[in-house]
Every structure is written in C-alpha cells, then in structure tokens.
Design a protein around this motif. Structure first.
Motif, PDB file in Angstrom:
ATOM      1  N   LYS A  18     -72.047 -20.724 105.279  1.00  0.00           N
ATOM      2  CA  LYS A  18     -72.302 -19.482 104.553  1.00  0.00           C
ATOM      3  C   LYS A  18     -71.591 -19.445 103.202  1.00  0.00           C
ATOM      4  O   LYS A  18     -72.102 -18.883 102.233  1.00  0.00           O
ATOM      5  CB  LYS A  18     -71.863 -18.302 105.409  1.00  0.00           C
ATOM      6  N   ALA A  19     -70.412 -20.044 103.148  1.00  0.00           N
ATOM      7  CA  ALA A  19     -69.682 -20.083 101.876  1.00  0.00           C
ATOM      8  C   ALA A  19     -70.434 -20.900 100.837  1.00  0.00           C
ATOM      9  O   ALA A  19     -70.444 -20.579  99.635  1.00  0.00           O
ATOM     10  CB  ALA A  19     -68.291 -20.662 102.098  1.00  0.00           C
ATOM     11  N   THR A  22     -73.325 -18.772  99.633  1.00  0.00           N
ATOM     12  CA  THR A  22     -72.804 -17.727  98.759  1.00  0.00           C
ATOM     13  C   THR A  22     -72.495 -18.276  97.374  1.00  0.00           C
ATOM     14  O   THR A  22     -72.790 -17.648  96.347  1.00  0.00           O
ATOM     15  CB  THR A  22     -71.529 -17.109  99.354  1.00  0.00           C
ATOM     16  N   SER A  23     -71.921 -19.483  97.320  1.00  0.00           N
ATOM     17  CA  SER A  23     -71.593 -20.121  96.045  1.00  0.00           C
ATOM     18  C   SER A  23     -72.852 -20.393  95.225  1.00  0.00           C
ATOM     19  O   SER A  23     -72.887 -20.164  94.014  1.00  0.00           O
ATOM     20  CB  SER A  23     -70.827 -21.421  96.286  1.00  0.00           C
ATOM     21  N   ARG A  25     -75.725 -18.803  95.531  1.00  0.00           N
ATOM     22  CA  ARG A  25     -76.317 -17.532  95.112  1.00  0.00           C
ATOM     23  C   ARG A  25     -75.591 -16.963  93.886  1.00  0.00           C
ATOM     24  O   ARG A  25     -76.202 -16.351  93.015  1.00  0.00           O
ATOM     25  CB  ARG A  25     -76.275 -16.534  96.261  1.00  0.00           C
ATOM     26  N   GLN A  26     -74.290 -17.174  93.831  1.00  0.00           N
ATOM     27  CA  GLN A  26     -73.531 -16.706  92.676  1.00  0.00           C
ATOM     28  C   GLN A  26     -73.955 -17.429  91.400  1.00  0.00           C
ATOM     29  O   GLN A  26     -74.059 -16.825  90.328  1.00  0.00           O
ATOM     30  CB  GLN A  26     -72.032 -16.894  92.927  1.00  0.00           C
TER      31      GLN A  26
END
Length: 457
Positions: A18-19, A22-23, A25-26
């Motif tokens: 998930k991290a 998330t990275s 998506r950022q």
C-alpha cells in the motif's frame, strides 16, 4: 498451454504494498494534467548531446543571470556590481522602495519559476525573488547606462573617462563585451515579463518607452544586426527572454511556405538532397552574388538561373556562441522556428574547405576576423553536429532542389569548364579568338576551293 496459464492466474494471489501505491499516487497527483501555459518552459538547459560539441559556447564567462549558473565561484566577481546597479535603479524613482520591488516580483514568483525547464526547487522563495530583482535590475540599469552613453557628446565622453574607475564595467575594454555575450546564452536568461515589469517601475520621465528597442540597441554595439528586422509591437508581447528577442530580430520578414502538393508529393516521400560545396558548384557553373538587404534578413538566400544570392555575413569573435545558442533555443523550443538551424545546414553544405570560404569572400558574401579561412570552415562544419533537422516545410527546400537540378545539366558543366579553362585571362581569350579566326578562314578557303572545282568559271 493457454488453459494452464489461465488456471495459474485464477489461483495466484499477489499482495500489493500500500505504501508503494500511495507513493505512485502522490507522483501522479503532482503531475499536472493541465496544458502548459505560454510562459512555461522557455528557458532551458542545453541538451547534453549539443552541449558536448562545444561546451565553452554555452557557459557564461563573467556573469550569471538567473538560477542555472547562480553561485558559481568563477562568476562571483560580478555580484558586487549587481548590488551597485540595484542601488542606481532605486535612486531613479524615489517614490518606490526596495520593499516595493520585492513585493511586486514575489507576486509573479510562481509564473517566473514555471519558465525554467529544469527543477529549481533548491531556491527557497526569498532567495529566488532576490535573484530575480538583483539580476533584473542589473540588466535594466545596464541598458539605460548604455543608451545614455550613446547619446553623449564628445566632451561628455571625455569627462566620463575620468570617472571610469567608478564603474569598472565601462572602465575596461574587455568587460562589457563579455557581459553582453553572457546575456545572450540560453541558460543565462530571465523571463522577459520580469524585466518589463522592473523597467516600468523606473521613472519614465528620463527613460525610453520600449525595453525591447533599448535591449536591441545595446546588443547591436557588440553583435551587429545589419538591416535585421525588429519585432513588431504585437510580437513584443510574446517575447520570452533576451535571447528570444535578439533571435527574432534576425528572422526573415516573409516565411516562404510550400504549397500542399509540393509538401505531399516531394517532402513527405524523401527530404531534399544536400547541395555540393561552393567549389563544386562553381565548377558546375553556379555563380555567387551578394544579396542586397534593404529590409531583409541575412538568413534569406535565393537561387535563380544559376546565380545563388546570399546576404553579407560578418563573422566576429562571438558569432560561434551566438549561432550555437540560437540553434539550441530552436531545438528546445520548436515554436520559435528553425531558421538558424537550416541556415547553418546550408552554410555547412557550401563550406567544406578554406577554398570554399575564399570563394564566398571573393564575392563579398563573407568577411571574418578569424585567424584564417580554414577556421571559418571548421566553425560551420561543427555548428550542425548533434542538431536535428526537420526538412518538412523547409525554407530552403526549393533552393536545394533547384540547385541540384541545375547541376545535373551537362550544358552548365560544359560551359563552366570552358570559362574556367579558356577565359581566365586575356591572353587565353586572344589565343582562342585567333584559333577560331584561323579555323574560320581555313573553312572559307576550303569551301571556295571545293566550290570552284565543282563549278569552274
């Protein structure tokens, strides 16, 4: 086989970090989907493959302008002069304080940052705004000083020389040309709208109305634009930076566009064949002539009935750097056109050796201050290295095609050889005329002898 693969996919489970998602998506969020503004990415770092061909041509020698070369040890000497010029600007309009300048430029910080193609996030806000004000005011004050000195009378110039120590930029013969050189490097630019705004803050009662004309007058002293075309009032609103302004001053008035049929049937299938050198063209009967430039650009070259007309080109110490930065700008910003790129390709075709340069010099097309004709040949042979050329809608397409067609005609080659061998000096001409006269008399005598034999009196 396919069934096994499908079964494997159905029974295989994959855990996604998930991290990691998330990275990603950022990064996607940080990438704007909006179209770039007209001011975005107009000041570039020279591409590595072009930079390697002549590194010194793209590096500032004495002063840094903008963020790309800011803080370099070899350029720090000029920082003191920037502060003196900022003080001079502030004294021109006592109604405005330093805070006013900083506040106004800070309002356009985001827009100014967007002009640079490379990341300049290492400059924090105050540092960036200070650099824009300091560098911008230096440029504006330099232009104003230059204009004032041009308008001085001889006695005023004499008095000025006594005070030269107060301003080393004008007190030496070598510093000002180097500053002018550095201000026309692609990597050494400020957004033009920043300069325009700073210029508007200066008291207008004692300054010219146009920053563009002020800048062109300044650079003309070091890099003459003989009969070059200045941008129109409408175009001035589109100027990106000083290099773009100077580049625009050389462009042809009318762009020779190809019609649709020529584009479809000729350019699309195959680009034009490059033309031979000046020596080879001369041997094929092509004549070279200096083209008059009443209101034209030295980039406009014509070919008609075996005569190639090329405007006069003066080659100075900074010509190599100027051409290279113009070409680098055209390579990075295609909207600006490719006039200098194509002109360079043309001259590279015409000039291979010192003899080619000599031919163009004899016809008053080229004059130079280089050490030898061979150095001029090397200059043009290296200018086009690493440069991508798009021949679609090419200004020189018809010229290349017409020249090659002309050189294919045997009559032109025969006539050129005749002139080259038999008409180079008056004694050869007299010998040829005498030979023709003797042949004519011999033919006449033979004719009458045969005629009298066939039909005796």
């Amino acid at each position: 086989m396919m069934e096994n693969i499908e079964n494997h996919r159905e029974h295989t489970t994959v855990d996604i970090d998930k991290a990691w998602v998330t990275s990603m998506r950022q990064k996607l969020s940080a990438t704007s989907s909006e179209p770039a503004s007209k001011d975005q990415h107009s000041i570039y770092i020279v591409p590595q493959h072009i930079y390697e061909t002549d590194e010194k041509a793209y590096e500032p020698k004495i002063i840094s302008i903008g963020p790309y070369h800011h803080g370099k040890q070899c350029l720090r000497t000029m920082e003191e002069h920037k502060w003196r010029y900022l003080n001079a600007i502030l004294s021109r309009n006592m109604d405005l304080s330093l805070e006013n300048y900083l506040a106004e430029i800070k309002k356009m910080e985001v827009r100014a940052r967007s002009c640079y193609s490379e990341s300049i996030n290492h400059f924090e806000s105050n540092q960036f705004v200070q650099m824009m004000v300091l560098d911008g005011c230096f440029i504006v004050e330099l232009f104003l000083n230059s204009e004032a000195k041009m308008a001085m009378k001889e006695e005023e110039i004499f008095l000025l020389k006594k005070e030269a120590d107060e301003d080393p930029i004008y007190g030496t013969n070598w510093m000002l040309p180097l500053v002018a050189h550095d201000m026309l490097l692609l990597e050494n630019q400020l957004p033009f709208f920043v300069l325009q705004f700073l210029f508007k803050l200066v008291d207008k009662s004692s300054t010219p109305s146009s920053l563009s004309q002020l800048a062109l007058n300044f650079f003309h002293n070091f890099l003459p634009r003989k009969n070059g075309i200045d941008p129109t009032d409408e175009d001035r609103g589109k100027i990106l930076h000083l290099l773009h302004l100077f580049h625009s001053g050389f462009l042809p008035v009318k762009k020779k566009a190809l019609d649709f049929l020529s584009y479809y049937y000729y350019i699309r299938p195959a680009p034009p064949k490059l033309i031979p050198s000046a020596t080879e063209l001369k041997a094929a009967g092509v004549k070279f002539k200096q083209k008059k430039m009443d209101m034209g650009s030295f980039l406009e070259v014509d070919f008609r009935k075996g005569v190639m007309e090329i405007p006069h080109l003066s080659i100075y110490e900074f010509t190599n750097s100027m051409f290279r930065n113009f070409i680098a700008f055209e390579q990075c910003f295609p909207i600006s056109g490719a006039h200098f790129t194509r002109y360079t390709i043309l001259m590279d075709c015409l000039i291979n050796t010192a003899n080619d340069v000599a031919i163009l010099k004899q016809n008053k097309i080229i004059e130079h201050m280089m050490g030898s004709d061979e150095e001029v040949a090397i200059l043009f042979n290296r200018l086009g290295k690493g440069v991508a050329v798009d021949f679609e809608d090419c200004y020189f397409y018809y010229l290349f095609n017409d020249v090659n067609q002309y050189c294919k005609t045997n009559w032109h080659i025969w006539r050129a050889n005749l002139v080259h061998r038999y008409f180079r000096n008056p004694w050869t001409i007299m010998s040829l005329v005498a030979a023709i006269l003797i042949l004519t008399l011999t033919f006449t005598q033979t004719f009458f002898s045969v005629f009298s034999y066939a039909r005796p009196p």
